[in-house]
Design a protein around this motif. Sequence first.
Motif, PDB file in Angstrom:
ATOM      1  N   UNK A  23     -31.019 -29.818  23.616  1.00 38.03           N
ATOM      2  CA  UNK A  23     -30.709 -29.531  21.283  1.00 38.03           C
ATOM      3  C   UNK A  23     -29.570 -30.585  20.952  1.00 38.03           C
ATOM      4  N   UNK A  24     -28.584 -29.909  22.258  1.00 36.00           N
ATOM      5  CA  UNK A  24     -27.238 -30.476  21.817  1.00 36.00           C
ATOM      6  C   UNK A  24     -27.045 -32.530  21.920  1.00 36.00           C
ATOM      7  N   UNK A  25     -28.226 -32.478  22.736  1.00 38.82           N
ATOM      8  CA  UNK A  25     -28.213 -33.996  22.441  1.00 38.82           C
ATOM      9  C   UNK A  25     -28.865 -34.750  21.411  1.00 38.82           C
ATOM     10  N   UNK A  26     -30.269 -33.835  20.961  1.00 37.30           N
ATOM     11  CA  UNK A  26     -30.674 -34.276  19.850  1.00 37.30           C
ATOM     12  C   UNK A  26     -29.799 -34.292  18.458  1.00 37.30           C
ATOM     13  N   UNK A  27     -28.949 -33.008  17.341  1.00 31.67           N
ATOM     14  CA  UNK A  27     -27.586 -32.784  16.878  1.00 31.67           C
ATOM     15  C   UNK A  27     -27.253 -33.660  17.141  1.00 31.67           C
ATOM     16  N   UNK A  28     -26.846 -34.424  18.329  1.00 28.39           N
ATOM     17  CA  UNK A  28     -25.189 -35.262  18.367  1.00 28.39           C
ATOM     18  C   UNK A  28     -25.786 -36.633  18.117  1.00 28.39           C
ATOM     19  N   UNK A  29     -27.461 -36.986  18.418  1.00 29.85           N
ATOM     20  CA  UNK A  29     -28.085 -37.883  17.054  1.00 29.85           C
ATOM     21  C   UNK A  29     -27.971 -38.431  16.917  1.00 29.85           C
ATOM     22  N   UNK A  30     -28.610 -36.522  15.726  1.00 26.64           N
ATOM     23  CA  UNK A  30     -28.148 -36.774  14.024  1.00 26.64           C
ATOM     24  C   UNK A  30     -27.391 -35.909  13.634  1.00 26.64           C
ATOM     25  N   UNK A  31     -26.459 -36.505  14.169  1.00 28.73           N
ATOM     26  CA  UNK A  31     -25.016 -35.337  13.599  1.00 28.73           C
ATOM     27  C   UNK A  31     -24.589 -36.788  11.985  1.00 28.73           C
ATOM     28  N   UNK A  32     -25.054 -35.202  11.369  1.00 24.97           N
ATOM     29  CA  UNK A  32     -24.154 -35.152   9.940  1.00 24.97           C
ATOM     30  C   UNK A  32     -23.168 -36.566   9.659  1.00 24.97           C
ATOM     31  N   UNK A  33     -23.565 -37.114   8.291  1.00 31.18           N
ATOM     32  CA  UNK A  33     -22.670 -38.062   7.575  1.00 31.18           C
ATOM     33  C   UNK A  33     -21.741 -38.905   8.711  1.00 31.18           C
ATOM     34  N   UNK A  34     -23.329 -39.848   9.828  1.00 26.63           N
ATOM     35  CA  UNK A  34     -22.973 -40.052  10.680  1.00 26.63           C
ATOM     36  C   UNK A  34     -23.782 -42.171   9.923  1.00 26.63           C
ATOM     37  N   UNK A  35     -23.518 -43.122  10.140  1.00 27.10           N
ATOM     38  CA  UNK A  35     -24.522 -44.116   9.914  1.00 27.10           C
ATOM     39  C   UNK A  35     -25.656 -44.241   9.972  1.00 27.10           C
ATOM     40  N   UNK A  36     -26.756 -44.600   9.602  1.00 28.03           N
ATOM     41  CA  UNK A  36     -28.594 -44.260   9.735  1.00 28.03           C
ATOM     42  C   UNK A  36     -28.527 -45.929   9.827  1.00 28.03           C
ATOM     43  N   UNK A  37     -27.802 -46.877   9.669  1.00 30.32           N
ATOM     44  CA  UNK A  37     -28.891 -48.190  10.380  1.00 30.32           C
ATOM     45  C   UNK A  37     -27.327 -48.709  10.654  1.00 30.32           C
ATOM     46  N   UNK A  38     -27.082 -49.681  11.784  1.00 26.91           N
ATOM     47  CA  UNK A  38     -26.261 -50.524  12.388  1.00 26.91           C
ATOM     48  C   UNK A  38     -26.171 -51.625  12.126  1.00 26.91           C
ATOM     49  N   UNK A  39     -26.034 -52.779  11.156  1.00 27.81           N
ATOM     50  CA  UNK A  39     -26.681 -54.267  11.156  1.00 27.81           C
ATOM     51  C   UNK A  39     -25.627 -54.750   9.935  1.00 27.81           C
ATOM     52  N   UNK A  40     -25.425 -55.976  10.546  1.00 32.25           N
ATOM     53  CA  UNK A  40     -24.391 -56.550   8.860  1.00 32.25           C
ATOM     54  C   UNK A  40     -25.520 -57.199   7.809  1.00 32.25           C
ATOM     55  N   UNK A  41     -24.952 -57.095   7.178  1.00 33.12           N
ATOM     56  CA  UNK A  41     -26.348 -57.725   5.644  1.00 33.12           C
ATOM     57  C   UNK A  41     -26.487 -58.820   5.453  1.00 33.12           C
ATOM     58  N   UNK A  42     -25.218 -60.016   6.211  1.00 29.56           N
ATOM     59  CA  UNK A  42     -25.271 -60.874   6.011  1.00 29.56           C
ATOM     60  C   UNK A  42     -25.938 -61.422   7.215  1.00 29.56           C
ATOM     61  N   UNK A  43     -26.285 -61.035   8.049  1.00 30.59           N
ATOM     62  CA  UNK A  43     -27.336 -61.125   9.254  1.00 30.59           C
ATOM     63  C   UNK A  43     -28.516 -61.039   9.046  1.00 30.59           C
TER      64      UNK A  43
END
Length: 488
Positions: free
Chosen positions: A27-47
């Motif tokens: 459960x700790x692993x799952x919560x860590x992957x969905x920790x609050x106030x974290x980025x939803x996606x990781x990408x650069x808009x111009x890319x």
Amino acid sequence: MMKAIIYAAAVLLFLQIGLTVAVHQQQAVNLESTAPDSAFLSFTPKSISSVLINGPENEELVLQKSDKGWIMPGAFSAPVSKGQVDGLLQKLADARQGLAVATSTGAAKRFKTTEDDFERHVTLKQGDTVVGEFYLGTSAGMRNSHVRKADQDAVVSISVSSHEVDVEADSWLDRTLADLSKDDLKAVTLADISLIKKEEGKEKVWLLDGASKEEIEKDEVDSLLNKVTAISVQSVLDPATSAELLKDPAVQFTVTKQDDSKVTYAFAKNDDKKDNKEEDYFILKMSNNELYFKVGKWLVDDLTEAKREKLLVGYEEKKEEIPAVQPVAQEAPLADVPDQETEQAVLPDFLAEEDEEAVPVQDEDLKDEPVQNTEAAVQEQVETEVEAEPAAPEIEAEVLPDAPAETVEQEADVAQDSEQEPLESAAVQEQAKAAEPEQQEVQAAEQNAGQEQIQEDVQPVNDPMDDSGVEESSEQKQEAIPVEEAAE
């Protein structure tokens, strides 16, 4: 025996503790992957080179980056609103996810974030590589939605609504691509109107070709320029069905820009029907664009009615006024004519008035004409005038005691000739029936007085009477008038 039981219980306790620790760690692993106030996606808009949006009814919209900006290949490569795609990509890159609201498959169905049930399925690509993919589901509050990334089970919420990733092409179309700036124009030609911008000192003014500045209505010119430069398109149309209509445009105008380039705007009325109702819009084709666009009717109607004279001072005075509709004159109903006036109406035109002396006829032919013929003409006219009147009951004439013998004889002759003459109206007839004998006698006296007057007026034409007879008849009629008023 007792030791064996204690040993088994201890082993069972350690197994239970180990299982609990393992579950908490997962459960700790799952919560860590969905920790609050974290980025939803990781990408650069111009890319990002393309965005694929799918709807719940198998709709699909592709936004693709080109050398001229973002376009929609599935909508005749129509241009996308400037900055709209860039704004969405920037918002997704900045999105911060909240706490996971669910992690099970059943919860994903409840929030409509599964592969088979969703509101939007968004895929971000860099070339052919997918750099972001998620399912957007139900609303999580104002401007927030429940989402699930394609490679995770957790359902979270981000600050993006479904209308920001609409699947309709019209929502992404650049509606300002037909707009013009008055500062960028130097001339406009529309129908018989030719406007040219000239510099007068430090000021730039629009003048009408062939008219002085004083003759131009400035407000009307500014209004026309505003309509020409504010054409907003609604959607892109199929060129195959629109090109034929533009062969006969309803209105068109040409603008000359500061760089001397010219662009012609041609508008055609559509003839499409939808649900048995004609859609009110115009088709726009610009000479510098291969696409055909839908334009609102209200934006073009004023252009079709543009005229040179409307831009001149005093045009309101030149407008034709519609004449007011005159009411149809109605014939006034015929009024009931009193008996005394009826008696006067039946007299010939050449006879004297009641209170004036009879003027002798100067015509020798009339003097020589027999009396019988004149009396017959008078009788014929009397019968014609009162033909419509109902016949009055015959009333036996009485001779007034004071009348001379000569007057009595004349009176008898007139009474004999006019026995069949209708002298009373329908109202008088009913009144006579209901009247008492005394009232009948009064009416008989009145009738005799009228007959005397007719005879007296006729005699001067053929055989003048004695002055005494005329005077006595006039006195009798004057005496009869009060009697008539008393009877009424």
